[in-house]
Design an enzyme around this catalytic site. Structure first.
Site, short mmCIF file in Angstrom:
data_model
loop_
_atom_site.label_atom_id
_atom_site.label_comp_id
_atom_site.label_asym_id
_atom_site.label_seq_id
_atom_site.Cartn_x
_atom_site.Cartn_y
_atom_site.Cartn_z
N GLU A 1 46.50 44.10 36.67
CA GLU A 1 45.11 44.21 37.10
C GLU A 1 44.85 45.60 37.65
O GLU A 1 45.77 46.41 37.79
CB GLU A 1 44.74 43.14 38.13
N ARG B 1 40.94 30.33 49.21
CA ARG B 1 41.84 31.45 48.95
C ARG B 1 42.39 32.03 50.25
O ARG B 1 43.56 32.41 50.32
CB ARG B 1 41.13 32.53 48.12
N LYS C 1 45.50 37.64 49.18
CA LYS C 1 44.63 38.76 49.53
C LYS C 1 45.05 39.27 50.90
O LYS C 1 44.43 38.93 51.92
CB LYS C 1 43.16 38.33 49.49
C1 PLP Z 1 39.59 40.75 45.94
C2 PLP Z 1 40.39 41.18 44.78
C3 PLP Z 1 39.95 40.96 43.45
C4 PLP Z 1 38.61 40.40 43.12
O1 PLP Z 1 38.45 39.08 43.55
P1 PLP Z 1 36.98 38.46 43.65
O2 PLP Z 1 37.22 37.12 44.26
O3 PLP Z 1 36.45 38.37 42.28
O4 PLP Z 1 36.19 39.37 44.50
C5 PLP Z 1 40.80 41.34 42.42
N1 PLP Z 1 42.00 41.93 42.66
C6 PLP Z 1 42.45 42.15 43.91
C7 PLP Z 1 43.77 42.79 44.10
C8 PLP Z 1 41.66 41.78 45.01
O5 PLP Z 1 42.10 42.02 46.24
#
Ligand code: PLP
Length: 339
Positions: free
Chosen positions: A219, A80, A183
């Site tokens: 989300e 990722r 991210k």
């Molecule tokens: C990090 C993150 C998540 C959760 O991802 P995980 O890999 O499950 O920790 C969900 N939404 C956003 C916007 C994020 O930055």
């Protein structure tokens, strides 16, 4: 050496012994370096400071029931991060080097991995930034990868429980063809005002609708959404949400538990039909949702009347936690043991 009060840790920063770094220069990544400094010496024209060339990751290491240290789905985070780097034109950090850096930083800070009984864990924060100087809008020629760790307390201090969430309609976190799938820090900057508004109103976190039509649930600020009904786990398919590794894992575990899994657009009105709902991410695994309020529409979608998590949420949570803590068999090969 100072004694750490494992039972009262929060989700915050604590200085640990070492962090691991790696620099990119002249078109290639150098060797991993270890330091005890918490600071960077950074050029004031670095692209991370002006043009948001910054991506990060979040994962955890756990002290298992057998005393061994386990890291959850490390390769998924490596991939990722690569995808995030690609998305904002930063040098991609090699998967194998990522693995090596994570194992090294955990091993070197082993004394900060909380004991099994505490429910706490070691949070691992890799980040990658553009360090090369640039005044025009261009990607940098130089980059820095850093990974530090900090012990964090259990998300549910009083036991697994539900929280209220709120739909914030007058903010978007990310656009359909934007950077929501990466991210990157910029998405978080875009969420801070909405997040503060949600907290000020007494909610655990804000929920975003899809930015284009404002019809579908995207989300929460830092967690994916899922709903459960008719023995089916349903989670949004959207180009503006972050592909959560926890969500991916829960989809697999839901299938293991004999549930159906659907990834598709979820219209807001469908919230009414879910028997259970949760927000999922590394921090909490699952934060079961008590209700989601849509203030502008004067609506409230309630998933738990007694404040207790639903049975499927609890099953999925226990299964995933069990794998992380070495209590459940790691059937899918998600765990790396730190030797
Ligand atoms: C990090 C993150 C998540 C959760 O991802 P995980 O890999 O499950 O920790 C969900 N939404 C956003 C916007 C994020 O930055």
């Amino acid at each position: 050496m100072e004694k750490i009060d494992w039972k009262n840790l929060s989700f915050g920063y604590m200085k640990t012994d070492y962090n691991v770094r790696c620099a990119y220069k002249d078109g290639k990544w150098g060797e991993l370096e270890t330091t005890d400094s918490e600071f960077l010496n950074l050029h004031m024209a670095a692209t991370c400071l002006h043009y948001g060339q910054e991506a990060f990751e979040g994962l955890k290491a756990f002290r298992g029931v057998d005393g061994k240290i386990r890291i959850f789905r490390l390769d998924e985070n490596a991939h990722r991060l690569s995808s995030s780097c690609h998305g904002i034109m930063m040098a991609e950090f090699p998967i194998e080097k990522f693995r090596e850096a994570i194992l090294k930083v955990v091993k070197m800070n082993e004394r900060f991995v909380p004991p099994y009984e505490s429910g706490a864990s070691l949070y691992i924060r890799p980040l990658l930034i553009g360090t090369g100087a640039q005044v025009g809008v261009h990607p940098a020629n130089e980059y820095l990868f850093i990974v530090f760790v900090t012990p964090v307390g259990p998300y549910f201090k009083g036991g697994f429980s539900t929280n209220p969430y709120v739909i914030i309609r007058n903010f978007d976190r990310s656009a359909p063809l934007g950077t929501g799938i990466y991210k990157v820090g910029g998405n978080y900057a875009a969420s801070l005002l909405a997040n503060k508004k949600a907290h000020d109103l007494g909610y655990s976190c804000e929920f975003y609708l899809d930015a284009k039509e404002k019809k579908y649930i995207d989300e929460a600020g830092a967690a994916n959404f899922f709903g459960i009904k008719n023995n089916t786990y349903i989670t949004p398919l959207s180009t503006s949400i972050l592909p959560s590794i926890t969500n991916k894992s829960l989809m697999t575990l839901a299938e293991d538990l004999g549930m159906k899994v659907e990834r598709r657009a979820i219209p807001i009105e469908e919230l009414e039909t879910f028997e259970e709902a949760g927000a999922c991410g590394t921090a909490a695994v699952i934060s079961p949702i008590e209700r989601i309020d849509d203030l502008d529409e004067n609506k409230s979608y309630v998933f738990s009347k007694d404040g207790k998590p639903g049975v499927m949420c609890e099953k999925l949570y226990n299964k995933l936690r069990g794998i992380q803590l070495g209590e459940e068999e790691d059937k899918h090969g998600w765990i790396t043991i730190v030797e």
